[in-house]
Design a protein around this motif. Sequence first.
Motif, PDB file in Angstrom:
ATOM      1  N   ALA A  24       0.818  -1.207   0.000  1.00  0.00           N
ATOM      2  CA  ALA A  24       0.000   0.000   0.000  1.00  0.00           C
ATOM      3  C   ALA A  24       0.858   1.267   0.000  1.00  0.00           C
ATOM      4  N   LYS A  25       2.127   1.138   0.335  1.00  0.00           N
ATOM      5  CA  LYS A  25       3.014   2.300   0.373  1.00  0.00           C
ATOM      6  C   LYS A  25       3.584   2.538  -1.036  1.00  0.00           C
ATOM      7  N   GLU A  26       3.163   3.611  -1.655  1.00  0.00           N
ATOM      8  CA  GLU A  26       3.600   3.918  -3.014  1.00  0.00           C
ATOM      9  C   GLU A  26       4.058   5.374  -3.097  1.00  0.00           C
ATOM     10  N   HIS A  27       4.901   5.637  -4.086  1.00  0.00           N
ATOM     11  CA  HIS A  27       5.411   6.993  -4.298  1.00  0.00           C
ATOM     12  C   HIS A  27       5.414   7.295  -5.789  1.00  0.00           C
ATOM     13  N   ARG A  28       4.840   8.452  -6.159  1.00  0.00           N
ATOM     14  CA  ARG A  28       4.866   8.882  -7.557  1.00  0.00           C
ATOM     15  C   ARG A  28       6.069   9.809  -7.767  1.00  0.00           C
ATOM     16  N   VAL A  29       6.921   9.456  -8.722  1.00  0.00           N
ATOM     17  CA  VAL A  29       8.186  10.165  -8.934  1.00  0.00           C
ATOM     18  C   VAL A  29       7.935  11.592  -9.435  1.00  0.00           C
ATOM     19  N   GLN A  30       8.615  12.538  -8.780  1.00  0.00           N
ATOM     20  CA  GLN A  30       8.535  13.950  -9.172  1.00  0.00           C
ATOM     21  C   GLN A  30       9.839  14.367  -9.852  1.00  0.00           C
ATOM     22  N   ALA A  31       9.824  15.522 -10.497  1.00  0.00           N
ATOM     23  CA  ALA A  31      11.017  16.040 -11.175  1.00  0.00           C
ATOM     24  C   ALA A  31      12.152  16.219 -10.178  1.00  0.00           C
ATOM     25  N   GLY A  32      13.337  15.766 -10.543  1.00  0.00           N
ATOM     26  CA  GLY A  32      14.517  15.931  -9.719  1.00  0.00           C
ATOM     27  C   GLY A  32      14.748  14.812  -8.716  1.00  0.00           C
ATOM     28  N   GLU A  33      13.835  13.853  -8.612  1.00  0.00           N
ATOM     29  CA  GLU A  33      13.993  12.769  -7.648  1.00  0.00           C
ATOM     30  C   GLU A  33      14.801  11.619  -8.250  1.00  0.00           C
ATOM     31  N   THR A  93      17.377   4.459 -13.526  1.00  0.00           N
ATOM     32  CA  THR A  93      16.672   5.507 -14.261  1.00  0.00           C
ATOM     33  C   THR A  93      15.201   5.550 -13.848  1.00  0.00           C
ATOM     34  N   LEU A  94      14.717   6.743 -13.507  1.00  0.00           N
ATOM     35  CA  LEU A  94      13.318   6.926 -13.133  1.00  0.00           C
ATOM     36  C   LEU A  94      12.633   7.887 -14.101  1.00  0.00           C
ATOM     37  N   ARG A  95      11.315   7.706 -14.267  1.00  0.00           N
ATOM     38  CA  ARG A  95      10.520   8.583 -15.125  1.00  0.00           C
ATOM     39  C   ARG A  95       9.598   9.422 -14.253  1.00  0.00           C
ATOM     40  N   ILE A  96       9.406  10.684 -14.619  1.00  0.00           N
ATOM     41  CA  ILE A  96       8.456  11.533 -13.892  1.00  0.00           C
ATOM     42  C   ILE A  96       7.061  10.917 -14.016  1.00  0.00           C
ATOM     43  N   GLY A  97       6.388  10.749 -12.891  1.00  0.00           N
ATOM     44  CA  GLY A  97       5.050  10.131 -12.884  1.00  0.00           C
ATOM     45  C   GLY A  97       5.090   8.620 -12.617  1.00  0.00           C
ATOM     46  N   GLN A  98       6.279   8.045 -12.664  1.00  0.00           N
ATOM     47  CA  GLN A  98       6.389   6.595 -12.393  1.00  0.00           C
ATOM     48  C   GLN A  98       6.023   6.321 -10.941  1.00  0.00           C
ATOM     49  N   VAL A  99       5.240   5.242 -10.722  1.00  0.00           N
ATOM     50  CA  VAL A  99       4.813   4.877  -9.374  1.00  0.00           C
ATOM     51  C   VAL A  99       5.737   3.776  -8.847  1.00  0.00           C
ATOM     52  N   LEU A 100       6.362   4.043  -7.701  1.00  0.00           N
ATOM     53  CA  LEU A 100       7.246   3.064  -7.058  1.00  0.00           C
ATOM     54  C   LEU A 100       6.581   2.545  -5.798  1.00  0.00           C
ATOM     55  N   ARG A 101       6.738   1.260  -5.547  1.00  0.00           N
ATOM     56  CA  ARG A 101       6.287   0.672  -4.289  1.00  0.00           C
ATOM     57  C   ARG A 101       7.430   0.742  -3.284  1.00  0.00           C
ATOM     58  N   ILE A 102       7.123   1.192  -2.096  1.00  0.00           N
ATOM     59  CA  ILE A 102       8.145   1.380  -1.062  1.00  0.00           C
ATOM     60  C   ILE A 102       8.146   0.167  -0.144  1.00  0.00           C
ATOM     61  N   PRO A 103       9.250  -0.557  -0.046  1.00  0.00           N
ATOM     62  CA  PRO A 103       9.275  -1.732   0.829  1.00  0.00           C
ATOM     63  C   PRO A 103       9.123  -1.359   2.298  1.00  0.00           C
TER      64      PRO A 103
END
Length: 454
Positions: A409-418, A444-454
């Motif tokens: 359930a812990k997710e993060h949407r990548v923002q510019a510069g992250e 490599t990450l894309r802006i708007g990409q959703v990452l699951r946080i362990p």
Amino acid sequence: MNNYNRLTLKFFLCLCLLFSIEAFANNQVQNVRISPAADNTRVVLDLAAAPQFKYFTLENPDRLVIDLAQVRTGSRLPAASGESALVRSIRSSSNQNIMRIVLDLAKPVKPNVFALAPAAPNGHRLVIDLPDNSPASGSSSTTSTAAPVTSAPAAPATPIPSSVRAARDIVIAVDAGHGGVDPGSIGPAGTYEKNLTLPIARQLVALINKEPGMRASLVRTGDYFVHINNRTDIARRMQADLLVSIHADAFTSPTPRGAAVWVLSLRRATSEVGRMLEQTERHSELLGGVAEVIKDSANERYLAQTVLDLSMNHSMVTAHQVANQVLSELGKVTTLHKREPQAASLGVLRSPDIPSILVEVGFISNPQEERLLRNTAHQQKLVQSIFNGLRRHFELSPPADSLFAQRRAKEHRVQAGESLSLLSQRYNVSVEELRRHNNLRNDTLRIGQVLRIP
């Protein structure tokens, strides 16, 4: 299981609850027995009827909480006989027809709680096994004085908060194939299959039990025979989410080699649903609470078949998903005999309510692979790969009430510069964990990409 099937199954479960709250509240704890051993404490609850229960653990202080349903109004927990340094006290409380039983523990444990059917001279029982491989903190190494177990009121048996339900372990039953009078296949150098499967199964259980949110137990713990029909029953008593059976393959010629993963064939699945539908005395364990409102008339047997079909369909779909993940990982450390899950009519895969896979770790009939399977380092690689496949499956498709689901359930949407390194510091996890948890091949990450946080 699709949304329609889920809604249908939920409808039956709700129907069961409406009928069963009062009419079937007939259970009672008749006796509490505590039996300590060198590496395990067993607590047995003698019951008037088959138990319906859920359990979870709590920390600070360490406790095991069991909610026993359909208990007679006004029932009380009897005083316990026996004592253990691990179990400090046992207390209970009641709310409507639920008895909440709390075991106050001297230290954290991974309990194994299961029901046993009547077997003379005992009736229905709920068994609580508490592994204890080291002395409790503060205990003497030369003397052991167990404090008497006392009975005291427990916290009211109010509905379990969702945050607590979400923290349960995923339970995996690990079955070492063959055993005892059944040696399994025999390799050219005289290696018995049963002598390979048990150490591999033990290593897999140990690895699973190191992973937070996962818990495993062996179906057989030594060199003895367990009938094929009893292996799924043992897994069911463990309340297993998955059954993994470990085997080594064999053929009439020494040429074939490589690992494979087997799942239940559709033909066997259909015949198993029909066979279990005839076993009306087992409907309670196979159908859960739904069995309380399904009797033996033609229409109600149709409902039973519908629920069993839904359960079997879910189990088979899950087993295929697990098998694909395990094959993907096995292919990194050994030759694959088959790259896709294989369907077969194997008895250990027959449970309609427990997804089950059978892992053939290699061909014992191949001289080179027989030597390899006996090699400790190779066994460790196989075990690690099987574990990685299981963990990966549950990371992607966790049971809704599990700790894995809570993590997902812990997710993060990548923002510019992250970047990954920045996010690893923010969420206090390593970059490698972020990569593995999100199946990333690079940083490599894309802006708007959703990452699951362990």
